[in-house]
Motif scaffolding. Structure first.
Motif, PDB file in Angstrom:
ATOM      1  N   HIS A  87       1.832   3.545  -0.099  1.00  0.00           N
ATOM      2  CA  HIS A  87       0.418   4.184  -0.025  1.00  0.00           C
ATOM      3  C   HIS A  87       0.766   5.676   0.727  1.00  0.00           C
ATOM      4  O   HIS A  87       0.348   6.140   1.990  1.00  0.00           O
ATOM      5  CB  HIS A  87      -0.228   3.406   1.276  1.00  0.00           C
ATOM      6  CG  HIS A  87      -0.271   1.924   0.805  1.00  0.00           C
ATOM      7  ND1 HIS A  87      -0.824   1.560  -0.291  1.00  0.00           N
ATOM      8  CD2 HIS A  87       0.209   0.973   1.596  1.00  0.00           C
ATOM      9  CE1 HIS A  87      -0.595  -0.058  -0.174  1.00  0.00           C
ATOM     10  NE2 HIS A  87       0.227  -0.319   0.777  1.00  0.00           N
ATOM     11  N   HIS A 122       6.455   1.643   1.882  1.00  0.00           N
ATOM     12  CA  HIS A 122       7.234   0.297   1.731  1.00  0.00           C
ATOM     13  C   HIS A 122       8.642   0.943   1.484  1.00  0.00           C
ATOM     14  O   HIS A 122       8.978   1.099   0.447  1.00  0.00           O
ATOM     15  CB  HIS A 122       6.493  -0.518   0.879  1.00  0.00           C
ATOM     16  CG  HIS A 122       5.295  -0.990   1.239  1.00  0.00           C
ATOM     17  ND1 HIS A 122       4.874  -1.265   2.588  1.00  0.00           N
ATOM     18  CD2 HIS A 122       4.227  -0.946   0.741  1.00  0.00           C
ATOM     19  CE1 HIS A 122       3.578  -1.558   2.851  1.00  0.00           C
ATOM     20  NE2 HIS A 122       2.872  -1.244   1.449  1.00  0.00           N
ATOM     21  N   ARG A 145       1.761  -0.879 -10.353  1.00  0.00           N
ATOM     22  CA  ARG A 145       2.058  -0.791  -9.128  1.00  0.00           C
ATOM     23  C   ARG A 145       2.247  -2.190  -8.290  1.00  0.00           C
ATOM     24  O   ARG A 145       2.722  -2.302  -7.377  1.00  0.00           O
ATOM     25  CB  ARG A 145       0.909   0.204  -8.448  1.00  0.00           C
ATOM     26  CG  ARG A 145       0.642   0.143  -7.001  1.00  0.00           C
ATOM     27  CD  ARG A 145       1.864   0.636  -6.034  1.00  0.00           C
ATOM     28  NE  ARG A 145       1.319   0.497  -4.853  1.00  0.00           N
ATOM     29  CZ  ARG A 145       1.559  -0.623  -4.095  1.00  0.00           C
ATOM     30  NH1 ARG A 145       2.113  -1.624  -4.738  1.00  0.00           N
ATOM     31  NH2 ARG A 145       1.156  -0.894  -2.600  1.00  0.00           N
ATOM     32  N   GLU A 175       1.282  -1.651   8.243  1.00  0.00           N
ATOM     33  CA  GLU A 175       0.118  -2.365   8.057  1.00  0.00           C
ATOM     34  C   GLU A 175       0.250  -3.691   8.009  1.00  0.00           C
ATOM     35  O   GLU A 175      -0.320  -4.755   7.858  1.00  0.00           O
ATOM     36  CB  GLU A 175      -0.473  -2.005   6.644  1.00  0.00           C
ATOM     37  CG  GLU A 175       0.677  -2.084   5.508  1.00  0.00           C
ATOM     38  CD  GLU A 175      -0.289  -1.869   3.978  1.00  0.00           C
ATOM     39  OE1 GLU A 175      -1.240  -1.197   3.969  1.00  0.00           O
ATOM     40  OE2 GLU A 175       0.838  -2.272   3.067  1.00  0.00           O
ATOM     41  N   HIS A 176       1.678  -4.471   8.103  1.00  0.00           N
ATOM     42  CA  HIS A 176       2.025  -5.678   7.744  1.00  0.00           C
ATOM     43  C   HIS A 176       1.929  -6.350   9.119  1.00  0.00           C
ATOM     44  O   HIS A 176       1.989  -7.678   9.308  1.00  0.00           O
ATOM     45  CB  HIS A 176       3.337  -5.875   7.127  1.00  0.00           C
ATOM     46  CG  HIS A 176       3.248  -5.427   5.772  1.00  0.00           C
ATOM     47  ND1 HIS A 176       4.550  -5.513   5.040  1.00  0.00           N
ATOM     48  CD2 HIS A 176       2.340  -5.169   4.819  1.00  0.00           C
ATOM     49  CE1 HIS A 176       3.994  -4.944   3.828  1.00  0.00           C
ATOM     50  NE2 HIS A 176       2.912  -4.851   3.604  1.00  0.00           N
TER      51      HIS A 176
HETATM   52 ZN    ZN Z   1       0.870  -1.834   1.241  1.00  0.00          ZN
END
Ligand code: ZN
Ligand code: FAD
Ligand code: MLT
Length: 483
Positions: free
Chosen positions: A388, A395, A338, A434-435
């Motif tokens: 996730h 992603h 992963r 999240e980025h």
């Molecule tokens: Zn991530």
């Protein structure tokens, strides 16, 4: 005054050397190069200097001096941003402020379950300090060896254990911040309850350095797990991945700490480009899930919970094949499949990243619809969705068609991002999970968060950074000219 002339710049650099010491102000291109380009190599900036303050007082003095000179400041941690957030502009008139020297773990308290740590400590160092005190810092990302606490908080990083412990924001009890005018706000409180007006710390978390510079934090810890089980499953479809996730959530929600989705093509890239990895199945599957269950409870019987869930899922046809790790080494080997996704994709060729989220229940639809939309846009493009799933955060990365010109492919980045965003919008999702926005996605903000929301954000920015010197050009797009 703005440091536009050579004399102004020289005076500023002298003043900064007086504060941080000569070794704390880098100007030689060989020394600064690593700070001026982002991890993805999408942006290359220039800077008057890279300043590395030794402590909060020096950083505050540096901020006051830069503010007086009208010079923009770009805070930088481990420089692993996926959105170009820590890279200065190309005009060479900003200063990069690296927190790397401010890296002490100040305190670990196993009774309060809290960790007080400076912004320049890596996430890994903070995890290790917690572990040494018998606790767990429950935040994990593949870049944790380089990413620093300040950057992790400034981006409100998520990662592999968000499904159980929340995002970085959920772990912050207190913060110390140097404000845009050089004042130091010491909010390093470790209180579990503290309703004393506006919650300032949460303003700086996720602000990507546009409101102030985080210098230290108090983070929540958890008890260390006593039982850990990791499984890799081959799956027939994204719908089966969702069904398996739901089954595990129902069987023991407190124990499910990670549920990561991977596509067959993504695993294929990892097997092709990364040395020392192997797929533990006789035949590849079209989709995969990596599951981690963990608990601090002794004799919780997690192995039984996992085996029963996987057996039931196999009976339903949701799992084709599964392997459960028998040792720490095997757990690490499964996780590598992963964690190496990002590196493997980079080695395969040019790729366009889409860090998006949808309600968890709609992740299979996202994967199917966005794949079809991108294939219609660019024939031969390869969708590599992973990540996730338990948080609805996929992603949705797109790899160039085999043999295509990487530059020509990247020139279509905005068309690809907008195509994915359109699907995400139809599924009530978000264009940034999240980025963060950095430089990469600030242009999308008015479309998604325009009106009252963007207006309120601009007011907050003006109130805390009236001169607009904190990480200029990131998060908020340029304001339209006044009528
Ligand atoms: Zn991530
Ligand atoms: P930087 O890249 O240095 O900076 C990021 C932003 O924070 C910039 O806007 C910068 O100006 C600001 N900033 C940095 N330090 C401070 C400070 N002290 N005060 C105020 N602002 C500051 N992200 C996830 O959320 N989840 C993942 O699972 C994940 N996996 C990743 C895997 C890989 C291989 C890589 C390369 C990146 C991954 N990321 C992930 C993205 C990235 O690692 C995170 O965003 C991380 O939190 C950034 O930390 P950093 O210290 O490198 O910050
Ligand atoms: C990850 O979860 O590994 C990173 O956030 C992903 C990425 O490369 O987009």
């Amino acid at each position: 005054m703005s440091a536009t002339s050579t004399a102004d710049s020289a005076a500023l650099l002298d003043a900064l050397r007086g504060i941080a010491g000569a070794a704390g102000v880098l100007t030689d291109p060989q020394d600064t190069a690593g700070y001026l380009q982002d991890w993805r190599k999408l942006y290359r900036g220039r800077a008057l200097a890279v300043v590395r303050p030794p402590d909060t007082a020096a950083l505050a003095a540096i901020v006051r001096r830069c503010a007086a000179a009208g010079v923009g400041m770009v805070p930088q941690g481990g420089n692993t941003s996926m959105a170009g957030g820590a890279t200065p502009s190309e005009d060479g008139r900003q200063v990069v402020i690296s927190l790397a020297r401010m890296n002490r773990v100040r305190d670990v308290d196993p009774v309060d379950f809290s960790l007080t740590v400076e912004a320049g400590a890596t996430l890994k160092a903070a995890q290790d300090a917690a572990a040494a005190a018998g606790c767990l810092l429950p935040l994990s990302i593949s870049a944790e060896g380089s990413a620093q606490i300040g950057g992790v908080l400034a981006t409100n990083a998520g990662g592999n254990t968000t499904v159980r412990f929340g995002n970085a924001r959920d772990l912050v009890l207190g913060l110390e911040v140097v404000l845009a005018d050089g004042q130091v706000w010491n909010g390093l409180r470790r209180l579990r309850k503290d309703n004393t007006g506006y919650c300032l710390r949460q303003l700086f978390v996720g602000a990507e350095g546009t409101l102030g510079i985080i210098t230290a934090a108090v983070l929540k810890l958890a008890p260390q797990p006593r039982e850990v089980e990791v499984a890799l499953c081959g799956l027939p479809s994204p719908e089966a991945a969702l069904a398996l996730f739901t089954r595990l959530q129902r069987s023991d929600p407190a124990a499910l700490v990670a549920f990561e989705y991977m596509s067959g093509i993504g695993i294929g890239f990892v097997l092709r480009h990364i040395q020392g990895v192997a797929l533990p199945f006789a035949a590849p599957a079209p989709h995969y899930a990596l599951i981690e269950l963990a608990t601090p409870r002794a004799e919780a019987g997690l192995r039984t919970v996992l085996e029963e869930a996987l057996t039931a899922a196999m009976d339903e046809g949701d799992v084709l094949d599964a392997v459960i790790a028998e040792s720490g080494a095997q757990r690490a080997a499964l996780w590598r499949l992963r964690e190496e996704h990002t590196e493997a994709q980079a080695r395969e060729g040019a790729s366009v990243k889409n860090d998006v989220s949808v309600p968890v229940s709609r992740t299979p639809e996202l994967i199917r619809r966005a794949t079809a939309a991108c294939e219609a846009l660019i024939p031969g493009i390869r969708a590599v969705p992973f990540g996730h799933l338990g948080d609805g955060n996929i992603h949705f990365n797109l790899e160039q068609p085999p043999g295509a010109d990487p530059a020509a492919f990247l020139a279509q980045s905005h068309a690809i991002m907008d195509t994915v965003a359109e699907v995400v919008r139809g599924l009530d999702g978000s264009f940034s999970a999240e980025h963060g926005l950095g430089r990469l996605k600030s242009y999308m903000l008015p479309l998604w968060r325009g009106g009252a929301e963007l207006d309120a954000m601009r007011r907050i920015k003006h109130a805390l950074d009236p001169l607009g010197l904190m990480n200029p050009g990131k998060v908020l797009p340029e304001e339209p000219p006044a009528e």
